[in-house]
Motif scaffolding. Structure first.
Motif, short mmCIF file in Angstrom:
data_model
loop_
_atom_site.label_atom_id
_atom_site.label_comp_id
_atom_site.label_asym_id
_atom_site.label_seq_id
_atom_site.Cartn_x
_atom_site.Cartn_y
_atom_site.Cartn_z
N SER A 1 6.92 2.26 -13.25
CA SER A 1 7.48 3.43 -13.74
C SER A 1 8.09 4.38 -12.36
O SER A 1 9.15 5.09 -11.76
CB SER A 1 7.91 4.88 -14.76
N PHE A 2 7.08 4.35 -11.64
CA PHE A 2 7.00 5.48 -10.13
C PHE A 2 6.75 4.50 -9.12
O PHE A 2 6.50 4.93 -7.62
CB PHE A 2 5.59 6.22 -10.08
N LYS A 3 6.45 3.37 -9.51
CA LYS A 3 6.84 2.13 -7.83
C LYS A 3 8.21 1.96 -7.19
O LYS A 3 9.32 1.95 -7.65
CB LYS A 3 6.03 0.61 -8.60
N SER A 4 8.14 1.45 -5.76
CA SER A 4 9.21 0.72 -5.25
C SER A 4 9.51 -0.13 -6.41
O SER A 4 8.42 -1.47 -6.86
CB SER A 4 8.82 0.80 -4.22
N LYS A 5 10.18 -1.41 -5.55
CA LYS A 5 10.75 -2.38 -6.51
C LYS A 5 10.11 -3.41 -5.58
O LYS A 5 9.12 -4.19 -5.97
CB LYS A 5 12.34 -2.71 -5.94
N ALA A 6 9.37 -3.48 -4.41
CA ALA A 6 8.68 -4.58 -3.73
C ALA A 6 7.29 -4.21 -4.38
O ALA A 6 6.50 -5.44 -3.88
CB ALA A 6 8.51 -3.91 -2.03
N GLU A 7 7.05 -3.01 -4.40
CA GLU A 7 5.66 -3.05 -5.34
C GLU A 7 5.34 -3.45 -6.64
O GLU A 7 4.55 -3.90 -6.76
CB GLU A 7 5.34 -1.37 -5.32
N VAL A 8 6.55 -3.50 -7.02
CA VAL A 8 6.60 -3.83 -8.80
C VAL A 8 5.86 -5.26 -8.82
O VAL A 8 5.45 -5.74 -9.56
CB VAL A 8 8.78 -4.03 -9.36
N PHE A 9 6.83 -6.25 -7.07
CA PHE A 9 6.80 -7.37 -7.39
C PHE A 9 5.73 -7.59 -6.76
O PHE A 9 5.66 -9.18 -6.29
CB PHE A 9 7.75 -8.15 -7.06
N ALA A 10 4.61 -7.02 -5.90
CA ALA A 10 3.77 -7.70 -4.95
C ALA A 10 2.45 -8.52 -6.05
O ALA A 10 2.37 -7.91 -6.66
CB ALA A 10 3.34 -6.08 -4.70
#
Length: 280
Positions: free
Chosen positions: A36-45
Motif C-alpha cells: 500500500s506504500f509502494k510505487s507502481k514500479a516497486e509493486v512489480f519489482a
C-alpha cells in the motif's frame, strides 16, 4: 534423561511447525501493508521489495475519493453492531432456557435448531431472497440485520454447554427467594457466562464484519453496500489499471478494525477455544 530429551525434541518440533504457520499467516498481512506504500514500479519489482524506498501515503487519501468507502464502513458497522449486540442477548436467553428451564419438547426443539446447521446456505439462499423480496427488503440492510436479531445457533449451543456446569441448586434457591426468570438470568446467569459471551461476541462480530456472500445477494446500490463489497469493487475496477497499491490500501483499512479487535481481545478469543474444549 531420555524422556527429557524427547520432551525437548517434541517442544522444538512444535515450535518449528507453529513458527512456519505464523509466517504463512503474518506474511500476507505484512505484504498488504507494504504494498500500500509502494510505487507502481516497486509493486512489480523482481525480486520482490518488502520495504519501499519511499513511503507513498497518497493512496490512503485516494481511497476515500475513488469509492464509497466511508458509507461502506458505516453500513458494516450498523449491521455488525445491531446483529451482535441484540443477537448475543437473545442467544444468551435462549441458551439459559435450553440449559436450565423446563418446558415441553425442549430437547426436540434444540435438536431441530442444531439440525439447521447441516443445511448449506446455498440451499436456502434462493427461498430467502424470494421471501425478503416479497417484503420489499432487497437493497436494504434489513435482510442482513433482522435474521441475526433472533440469535446464533452456534452461540446458543456454546453457551448452553457452558451453562451445564452451573449448579441447578443456585437457580432453585433464587426461585424460592421470589426472583423471576429474567431476574435469575440478569443477576446470576449472565455474570457467570460473561467471559464466554464476550468471546463468542467477538468471534461473531468478526464473522459478520467479514461477510461477503449475503451482502452481495441483497445489496445493489453503492450507498447501501458494506465495506467488503466496496473492497471487491475496488479490486474489480483498479486491478485492470494495475493500481494494486490502491487496492492494498483499501484492503488494509477494511482489515484494520478486525486486527485491532483481535489484538485487544485475543485473551478472550483464546479462552473461548479453551472453554469450548473443556465445557463441551
Amino acid at each position: 534423561m531420555l524422556s527429557l530429551k524427547r520432551f525437548n525434541l517434541t517442544d522444538l518440533l512444535a515450535f518449528i511447525v507453529i513458527s512456519i504457520g505464523a509466517v504463512f499467516m503474518v506474511a500476507p498481512l505484512l505484504w498488504t501493508l507494504s504494498t500500500s506504500f509502494k510505487s507502481k514500479a516497486e509493486v512489480f519489482a523482481l525480486p520482490p521489495v518488502w520495504i519501499p524506498e519511499t513511503f507513498h501515503f497518497e493512496k490512503y487519501i485516494e481511497i476515500w475519493e475513488k469509492g464509497p468507502l466511508l458509507s461502506g464502513i458505516q453500513n458494516s458497522l450498523i449491521i455488525t453492531v445491531c446483529v451482535t449486540i441484540i443477537g448475543t442477548f437473545t442467544s444468551s436467553l435462549a441458551a439459559f432456557a435450553f440449559a436450565k428451564l423446563r418446558f415441553p419438547f425442549k430437547n426436540m426443539i434444540f435438536l431441530l435448531l442444531l439440525s439447521a446447521l447441516m443445511i448449506p446456505y446455498p440451499a436456502v439462499m434462493i427461498p430467502q431472497f424470494i421471501l425478503f423480496s416479497e417484503f420489499g427488503w432487497v437493497d436494504t440492510l434489513k435482510p442482513l440485520i433482522v435474521p441475526g436479531l433472533f440469535g446464533n445457533i452456534m452461540m446458543i449451543f456454546f453457551l448452553r454447554q457452558y451453562l451445564t456446569s452451573v449448579p441447578g441448586a443456585i437457580i432453585e434457591a433464587a426461585k424460592i427467594d421470589g426472583s423471576s426468570y429474567f431476574g435469575i438470568f440478569s443477576k446470576i446467569i449472565f455474570p457467570l457466562i460473561r467471559p464466554a459471551v464476550a468471546a463468542q461476541l467477538i468471534l461473531w462480530f468478526m464473522a459478520v464484519w467479514n461477510d461477503y456472500l449475503a451482502p452481495i445477494i441483497y445489496l445493489n446500490s453503492p450507498e447501501k453496500q458494506t465495506l467488503q463489497l466496496v473492497i471487491a469493487n475496488f479490486n474489480a475496477t483498479y486491478a485492470i489499471q494495475t493500481d494494486y497499491a490502491l487496492i492494498m490500501a483499501a484492503s488494509f483499512i477494511a482489515l484494520l478494525p478486525m486486527l485491532i479487535i483481535f489484538l485487544v481481545f485475543q485473551k478472550q478469543i483464546i479462552e473461548s477455544v479453551a472453554i469450548s474444549g473443556v465445557k463441551g
